[in-house]
Design an enzyme around this catalytic site. Structure first.
Site, mmCIF file in Angstrom:
data_model
loop_
_atom_site.group_PDB
_atom_site.id
_atom_site.type_symbol
_atom_site.label_atom_id
_atom_site.label_comp_id
_atom_site.label_asym_id
_atom_site.label_seq_id
_atom_site.Cartn_x
_atom_site.Cartn_y
_atom_site.Cartn_z
ATOM 1 N N LYS A 13 0.828 -1.219 0.000
ATOM 2 C CA LYS A 13 0.000 0.000 0.000
ATOM 3 C C LYS A 13 0.858 1.263 0.000
ATOM 4 O O LYS A 13 0.578 2.205 -0.725
ATOM 5 C CB LYS A 13 -0.931 0.046 1.227
ATOM 6 N N ARG A 88 -9.047 1.433 9.271
ATOM 7 C CA ARG A 88 -8.613 0.062 9.511
ATOM 8 C C ARG A 88 -9.648 -0.698 10.329
ATOM 9 O O ARG A 88 -9.420 -1.865 10.650
ATOM 10 C CB ARG A 88 -7.323 0.104 10.316
ATOM 11 N N ARG A 127 12.004 -5.772 5.095
ATOM 12 C CA ARG A 127 11.672 -4.402 4.730
ATOM 13 C C ARG A 127 12.521 -3.368 5.485
ATOM 14 O O ARG A 127 12.750 -3.503 6.681
ATOM 15 C CB ARG A 127 10.196 -4.206 5.088
ATOM 16 N N ARG A 160 11.645 -1.216 10.832
ATOM 17 C CA ARG A 160 10.623 -0.858 11.802
ATOM 18 C C ARG A 160 10.569 -1.881 12.930
ATOM 19 O O ARG A 160 10.677 -3.080 12.690
ATOM 20 C CB ARG A 160 9.261 -0.813 11.097
ATOM 21 N N ARG A 171 0.202 -8.519 13.630
ATOM 22 C CA ARG A 171 -0.384 -7.533 12.704
ATOM 23 C C ARG A 171 -1.258 -8.220 11.658
ATOM 24 O O ARG A 171 -2.294 -7.697 11.263
ATOM 25 C CB ARG A 171 0.732 -6.723 12.024
HETATM 26 P P1 AMP Z 1 1.312 0.966 9.068
HETATM 27 O O1 AMP Z 1 2.484 1.849 8.842
HETATM 28 O O2 AMP Z 1 0.099 1.361 8.274
HETATM 29 O O3 AMP Z 1 1.643 -0.496 8.935
HETATM 30 O O4 AMP Z 1 0.882 1.192 10.587
HETATM 31 C C1 AMP Z 1 1.769 0.904 11.653
HETATM 32 C C2 AMP Z 1 1.007 0.801 12.945
HETATM 33 O O5 AMP Z 1 0.401 2.064 13.258
HETATM 34 C C3 AMP Z 1 -0.134 -0.194 12.976
HETATM 35 O O6 AMP Z 1 0.290 -1.527 13.203
HETATM 36 C C4 AMP Z 1 -0.970 0.355 14.127
HETATM 37 O O7 AMP Z 1 -0.374 0.072 15.381
HETATM 38 C C5 AMP Z 1 -0.857 1.861 13.905
HETATM 39 N N1 AMP Z 1 -1.921 2.333 12.987
HETATM 40 C C6 AMP Z 1 -1.758 2.855 11.745
HETATM 41 N N2 AMP Z 1 -2.937 3.158 11.215
HETATM 42 C C7 AMP Z 1 -3.874 2.826 12.122
HETATM 43 C C8 AMP Z 1 -5.276 2.872 12.136
HETATM 44 N N3 AMP Z 1 -5.971 3.337 11.085
HETATM 45 N N4 AMP Z 1 -5.914 2.439 13.252
HETATM 46 C C9 AMP Z 1 -5.241 1.999 14.320
HETATM 47 N N5 AMP Z 1 -3.909 1.887 14.366
HETATM 48 C C10 AMP Z 1 -3.220 2.303 13.267
#
Ligand code: AMP
Length: 226
Positions: A13, A88, A127, A160, A171
């Protein structure tokens, strides 16, 4: 044009949202990046989010909803945006719909990037990303020219904390339980298109641009797979 990219962690994404945003000239709004920016700045919101993020859990809805609605209310987002990682959960999607409806707006389309679970795990564990511009890299398929420095910024790349194996497993579970129901939510609204995410980055970009009716904007910069 307001577009949402949906898909499991590791589906691509972030990579695709950046390409789409550059191609059609709207901001890429990624909730995970917003949280990481808060962490880098040491804000209370960043500190609150960190414990959830490192464990692979979702940050509470009310926190993320407020943060993202503030971001999409900024002037650079007036003509649209590519949303990545938000909504999400169903309550987040409902909050977004309500906020847009209050301004006579709607989400124009939702693209679901589909990748098999085995590939998601492989992609996430290799990654890396730039600490400054967040550009993604992969140790097998998308290495930077100079190891391990960002091609764009010259800043050191980092892995990360939530790409560690135990967080990755959680996740992916969280995605299945809390985010996958959004597929039905947007299918019911007639907005969802499924995109084969195992193709090359260039092919996926092409398919996405076609799905949102902007095929002509396809640029040539899409060789590496993350
Ligand atoms: P991402 O970079 O999109 O993989 O997001 C990393 C982390 O940020 C996720 O595993 C969640 O802990 C938090 N996070 C990001 N977006 C959301 C969301 N829309 N709702 C809740 N937690 C989020």
């Amino acid at each position: 044009m307001r577009v949402l990219l949906l898909g499991a962690p590791g589906a691509g994404k972030g990579t695709q949202a950046k390409i789409l945003a550059d191609s059609i000239g709207v901001p890429h709004i990624a909730s995970g990046d917003l949280f990481r920016n808060h962490q880098a700045e040491g804000t209370d919101l960043g500190k609150l989010a960190k414990s959830y993020m490192d464990a692979g859990e979702l940050v509470p809805d009310e926190v993320v909803i407020q943060m993202v609605l503030d971001r999409i209310g900024q002037t650079d987002a007036e003509t649209g945006y590519i949303l990545d990682g938000f909504p999400r959960t169903v309550p987040q999607a409902e909050a977004l719909d309500r906020a847009l409806a209050s301004q006579n707006g709607v989400l124009d389309s939702v693209e679901l990037i589909e990748v098999a679970v085995e590939d998601l795990t492989r992609r996430l564990s290799g990654r890396w990303s730039c600490g400054q511009c967040q550009r993604p890299y992969h140790e097998i398929s998308a290495r930077p020219t100079e190891l391990w420095v960002c091609d764009d910024c010259g800043v050191d790349l980092q892995q990360r904390a939530d790409d560690r194996p135990e967080s990755v497993v959680r996740r992916l579970e969280v995605y299945q339980i809390q985010t996958a129901p959004l597929v039905q939510y947007y299918e019911k609204q007639g907005k969802l298109t499924r995109i084969e995410g195992q193709n090359s980055i260039g092919q996926v970009s092409h398919d996405l641009l076609k799905a949102i009716g902007r095929e002509r904007e396809l640029t040539g910069k899409t060789e590496k797979i993350v």
